[in-house]
Design a protein around this motif. Structure first.
Motif, PDB file in Angstrom:
ATOM      1  N   HIS A   6       0.879  -1.178   0.000  1.00 15.90           N
ATOM      2  CA  HIS A   6       0.000   0.000   0.000  1.00 15.90           C
ATOM      3  C   HIS A   6       0.912   1.222   0.000  1.00 15.90           C
ATOM      4  O   HIS A   6       1.885   1.240   0.762  1.00 15.90           O
ATOM      5  N   ASP A   7       0.589   2.235  -0.806  1.00 17.23           N
ATOM      6  CA  ASP A   7       1.462   3.408  -0.873  1.00 17.23           C
ATOM      7  C   ASP A   7       1.720   3.993   0.507  1.00 17.23           C
ATOM      8  O   ASP A   7       2.789   4.530   0.776  1.00 17.23           O
ATOM      9  N   PHE A   8       0.758   3.892   1.342  1.00 19.56           N
ATOM     10  CA  PHE A   8       0.803   4.489   2.665  1.00 19.56           C
ATOM     11  C   PHE A   8       0.353   3.404   3.629  1.00 19.56           C
ATOM     12  O   PHE A   8      -0.817   3.017   3.560  1.00 19.56           O
ATOM     13  N   PRO A   9       1.206   2.768   4.438  1.00 18.35           N
ATOM     14  CA  PRO A   9       2.560   3.154   4.775  1.00 18.35           C
ATOM     15  C   PRO A   9       3.663   2.462   3.972  1.00 18.35           C
ATOM     16  O   PRO A   9       4.825   2.796   4.177  1.00 18.35           O
ATOM     17  N   GLY A  10       3.381   1.516   3.111  1.00 18.68           N
ATOM     18  CA  GLY A  10       4.453   0.875   2.348  1.00 18.68           C
ATOM     19  C   GLY A  10       4.321  -0.643   2.349  1.00 18.68           C
ATOM     20  O   GLY A  10       3.204  -1.179   2.302  1.00 18.68           O
ATOM     21  N   THR A  11       5.454  -1.345   2.413  1.00 19.79           N
ATOM     22  CA  THR A  11       5.433  -2.813   2.452  1.00 19.79           C
ATOM     23  C   THR A  11       6.033  -3.366   3.739  1.00 19.79           C
ATOM     24  O   THR A  11       5.527  -4.349   4.301  1.00 19.79           O
ATOM     25  N   SER A  12       7.100  -2.722   4.234  1.00 20.26           N
ATOM     26  CA  SER A  12       7.856  -3.334   5.340  1.00 20.26           C
ATOM     27  C   SER A  12       6.978  -3.583   6.568  1.00 20.26           C
ATOM     28  O   SER A  12       7.196  -4.553   7.305  1.00 20.26           O
ATOM     29  N   PHE A  13       5.973  -2.728   6.770  1.00 21.38           N
ATOM     30  CA  PHE A  13       5.121  -2.875   7.960  1.00 21.38           C
ATOM     31  C   PHE A  13       4.251  -4.117   7.852  1.00 21.38           C
ATOM     32  O   PHE A  13       3.955  -4.779   8.853  1.00 21.38           O
ATOM     33  N   PHE A  14       3.855  -4.452   6.644  1.00 19.97           N
ATOM     34  CA  PHE A  14       3.035  -5.651   6.447  1.00 19.97           C
ATOM     35  C   PHE A  14       3.895  -6.903   6.537  1.00 19.97           C
ATOM     36  O   PHE A  14       3.436  -7.946   7.003  1.00 19.97           O
ATOM     37  N   LEU A  15       5.159  -6.791   6.118  1.00 23.47           N
ATOM     38  CA  LEU A  15       6.106  -7.892   6.344  1.00 23.47           C
ATOM     39  C   LEU A  15       6.321  -8.070   7.839  1.00 23.47           C
ATOM     40  O   LEU A  15       6.312  -9.197   8.363  1.00 23.47           O
ATOM     41  N   HIS A  16       6.506  -6.955   8.518  1.00 22.24           N
ATOM     42  CA  HIS A  16       6.710  -6.936   9.976  1.00 22.24           C
ATOM     43  C   HIS A  16       5.574  -7.694  10.669  1.00 22.24           C
ATOM     44  O   HIS A  16       5.800  -8.554  11.533  1.00 22.24           O
ATOM     45  N   GLU A  17       4.356  -7.388  10.244  1.00 18.36           N
ATOM     46  CA  GLU A  17       3.181  -8.055  10.817  1.00 18.36           C
ATOM     47  C   GLU A  17       3.214  -9.552  10.505  1.00 18.36           C
ATOM     48  O   GLU A  17       2.996 -10.397  11.380  1.00 18.36           O
ATOM     49  N   ALA A  18       3.526  -9.869   9.236  1.00 17.35           N
ATOM     50  CA  ALA A  18       3.461 -11.271   8.797  1.00 17.35           C
ATOM     51  C   ALA A  18       4.472 -12.155   9.520  1.00 17.35           C
ATOM     52  O   ALA A  18       4.206 -13.325   9.776  1.00 17.35           O
ATOM     53  N   ILE A  19       5.647 -11.593   9.841  1.00 13.83           N
ATOM     54  CA  ILE A  19       6.666 -12.424  10.497  1.00 13.83           C
ATOM     55  C   ILE A  19       6.680 -12.203  12.006  1.00 13.83           C
ATOM     56  O   ILE A  19       7.543 -12.729  12.705  1.00 13.83           O
ATOM     57  N   ASP A  20       5.739 -11.403  12.492  1.00 16.08           N
ATOM     58  CA  ASP A  20       5.594 -11.173  13.924  1.00 16.08           C
ATOM     59  C   ASP A  20       6.896 -10.627  14.520  1.00 16.08           C
ATOM     60  O   ASP A  20       7.510 -11.255  15.390  1.00 16.08           O
ATOM     61  N   ALA A  21       7.311  -9.448  14.029  1.00 13.11           N
ATOM     62  CA  ALA A  21       8.628  -8.907  14.368  1.00 13.11           C
ATOM     63  C   ALA A  21       8.644  -8.056  15.638  1.00 13.11           C
ATOM     64  O   ALA A  21       9.567  -7.255  15.832  1.00 13.11           O
ATOM     65  N   GLY A  22       7.656  -8.227  16.491  1.00  7.74           N
ATOM     66  CA  GLY A  22       7.664  -7.506  17.780  1.00  7.74           C
ATOM     67  C   GLY A  22       7.613  -6.011  17.565  1.00  7.74           C
ATOM     68  O   GLY A  22       6.694  -5.519  16.888  1.00  7.74           O
ATOM     69  N   ASP A  23       8.596  -5.269  18.120  1.00 10.32           N
ATOM     70  CA  ASP A  23       8.581  -3.814  17.931  1.00 10.32           C
ATOM     71  C   ASP A  23       9.876  -3.303  17.309  1.00 10.32           C
ATOM     72  O   ASP A  23      10.243  -2.142  17.492  1.00 10.32           O
ATOM     73  N   ILE A  24      10.557  -4.172  16.564  1.00 11.01           N
ATOM     74  CA  ILE A  24      11.804  -3.698  15.921  1.00 11.01           C
ATOM     75  C   ILE A  24      11.447  -2.711  14.804  1.00 11.01           C
ATOM     76  O   ILE A  24      10.374  -2.786  14.214  1.00 11.01           O
ATOM     77  N   PRO A  25      12.354  -1.780  14.492  1.00  6.29           N
ATOM     78  CA  PRO A  25      12.053  -0.804  13.439  1.00  6.29           C
ATOM     79  C   PRO A  25      12.072  -1.435  12.045  1.00  6.29           C
ATOM     80  O   PRO A  25      12.792  -2.411  11.805  1.00  6.29           O
ATOM     81  N   CYS A  26      11.247  -0.877  11.164  1.00  6.40           N
ATOM     82  CA  CYS A  26      11.289  -1.301   9.758  1.00  6.40           C
ATOM     83  C   CYS A  26      11.150  -0.062   8.882  1.00  6.40           C
ATOM     84  O   CYS A  26      10.506   0.914   9.257  1.00  6.40           O
ATOM     85  N   ILE A  27      11.804  -0.114   7.742  1.00  5.43           N
ATOM     86  CA  ILE A  27      11.881   1.055   6.857  1.00  5.43           C
ATOM     87  C   ILE A  27      11.672   0.625   5.422  1.00  5.43           C
ATOM     88  O   ILE A  27      12.295  -0.333   4.969  1.00  5.43           O
ATOM     89  N   ASP A  28      10.829   1.345   4.688  1.00  8.84           N
ATOM     90  CA  ASP A  28      10.736   1.166   3.237  1.00  8.84           C
ATOM     91  C   ASP A  28      11.731   2.116   2.596  1.00  8.84           C
ATOM     92  O   ASP A  28      11.822   3.278   2.982  1.00  8.84           O
ATOM     93  N   LEU A  29      12.445   1.609   1.619  1.00 14.86           N
ATOM     94  CA  LEU A  29      13.475   2.416   0.975  1.00 14.86           C
ATOM     95  C   LEU A  29      13.197   2.431  -0.516  1.00 14.86           C
ATOM     96  O   LEU A  29      12.953   1.377  -1.114  1.00 14.86           O
ATOM     97  N   ARG A  30      13.212   3.641  -1.111  1.00 17.61           N
ATOM     98  CA  ARG A  30      12.853   3.736  -2.515  1.00 17.61           C
ATOM     99  C   ARG A  30      14.050   4.141  -3.353  1.00 17.61           C
ATOM    100  O   ARG A  30      14.424   5.297  -3.388  1.00 17.61           O
ATOM    101  N   ALA A  31      14.674   3.170  -3.974  1.00 17.10           N
ATOM    102  CA  ALA A  31      15.746   3.497  -4.921  1.00 17.10           C
ATOM    103  C   ALA A  31      15.627   2.572  -6.124  1.00 17.10           C
ATOM    104  O   ALA A  31      16.616   2.259  -6.783  1.00 17.10           O
ATOM    105  N   GLN A  32      14.399   2.096  -6.358  1.00 20.37           N
ATOM    106  CA  GLN A  32      14.048   1.320  -7.551  1.00 20.37           C
ATOM    107  C   GLN A  32      15.010   0.151  -7.790  1.00 20.37           C
ATOM    108  O   GLN A  32      15.342  -0.558  -6.877  1.00 20.37           O
TER     109      GLN A  32
END
Ligand code: COA
Length: 333
Positions: A86-112
């Motif tokens: 989803h454009d907002f907030p991105g992809t990494s947060f949904f990966l975070h949810e899927a792998i149950d990553a607790g509260d570690i930080p995640c960042i989407d990075l756009r450099a194609q």
């Protein structure tokens, strides 16, 4: 000396194979044109219901398994993509949810298409600065749901594939040990419109309009020849810059991995640098261009396919939209 070493690699591509013959059902093209100009025979596209999150999750779990670790060992996630869940907030947060990553930080990075190398450089900096011990770097792309598969979009739509790759990087103290020796990245924003998707755009009074859809501005477009010309100039340039910064000779590299945008670009780069074919690996014939996913997928295939032995040197180089380009050199192990 603290270095970021690759502890595990993983990849995930959809099961659905889309051949060049399939393409001819939707647009005026031929298998011969596509193979001759790009080297591509087939690519993988997602099935309905499958998205970036699923591919990123598959690649991540494979990388963790390869490293013999689980998600509780990961300190930070960097995910490179141009095709967000989803454009907002991105992809990494949904990966975070899927792998149950607790509260570690995640960042989407756009450099194609250079996104994996940009993320690698940032992960390296975070590890060497001792901010995090283990950083998961993912490159993930679902292009197929956003392409114009009519004849109008044929130059770009035949190139793109869907897929994700991941590496788990960790700090390693061994003197002269394995790890990332150098990563260099660059950008030239003045060419951003040469390979882009104009809409939706937050710079417009309304971000997404019926007019944008009717005008087909929601599909990616590129000036193919312009991109080609820049790619074959910038890739050798940054590859040599990176090797020089790492004090590594071109002939000492055991394996060259290039971004998989067009086989002809890679052949051009190889001949410019006199790199023998035996030292190059490509998978674009089977997978098309998975943008940020391409290099980590190739690295996972090289690692699993026995192409990399501990102590060997691997060079990774990419060019893409932005324009962006970069290169990395890694001592395997
Ligand atoms: N099938 C058949 N014909 C096609 C076609 C397709 N899929 N796509 C384009 N054509 C046609 C064009 O319409 C054009 O026809 P015309 O001469 O009648 O106008 C002709 O083929 C040549 O098009 P052109 O775009 O000049 O071809 P090209 O030799 O430059 O090859 C690319 C096109 C896209 C393969 C090439 O430019 C390329 O690979 N560029 C770089 C792509 C890249 O790296 N992208 C980065 C993504 S990150």
């Amino acid at each position: 000396m603290l270095r970021a070493r690759i502890a595990g690699t993983g990849m995930c591509v959809p099961d659905r194979v889309v051949t060049n013959a399939d393409m001819t059902q939707w647009m005026d093209t031929t298998d011969e044109w596509i193979q001759q100009r790009t080297g591509i025979r087939e690519r993988r596209w997602v099935e309905p219901g499958q998205g970036p999150r699923d591919l990123a999750q598959g690649a991540t779990l494979a990388a963790l398994e390869d490293a013999g670790l689980d998600v509780s060992n990961v300190d930070c996630i960097l995910l490179a993509t141009l095709s967000a869940q989803h454009d907002f907030p991105g992809t990494s947060f949904f990966l975070h949810e899927a792998i149950d990553a607790g509260d570690i930080p995640c960042i989407d990075l756009r450099a194609q298409c250079s996104g994996f190398l940009y993320a690698l450089q940032m992960a390296d900096a975070l590890i060497v600065a001792r901010r995090y011990h283990r950083v998961l770097v993912v490159g993930c792309e679902v292009h197929s749901t956003g392409l114009d598969i009519s004849t109008e979009g044929r130059d770009i739509s035949v190139i793109f594939g869907d897929g994700a790759g991941a590496v788990l990087l960790e700090g390693s103290e061994a003197e002269d040990g394995p790890g990332l020796l150098e990563v260099r990245v660059h950008a030239e924003g003045k060419h951003a419109r040469k390979l882009w998707t104009e809409s939706p755009s937050s710079a417009e009074p309304s971000r997404l309009t019926h007019e944008m859809i009717d005008d087909r501005r929601i599909f990616p477009v590129m000036d193919g020849r312009f991109v080609f010309k820049h790619a074959v100039t910038r890739m050798p340039e940054v590859l040599l810059e990176t090797l020089s910064a790492a004090s590594v000779k071109l002939e000492d590299i055991d394996l060259f991995l290039f971004h998989q945008a067009n086989l002809r670009i890679n052949e051009f780069v190889a001949s410019k640098l006199n790199i023998p074919e035996s030292k190059i690996m490509n998978n674009i014939q089977r997978l098309g261009n998975c943008s940020a996913g391409a290099l980590p997928i190739l690295l996972a295939e090289a690692s699993r396919g026995g192409r990399l032995e501990p102590g060997q040197l691997v060079s990774l180089t990419a060019f893409g939209s932005g324009f962006t380009w970069g290169s990395a050199v890694i001592r395997w192990g």
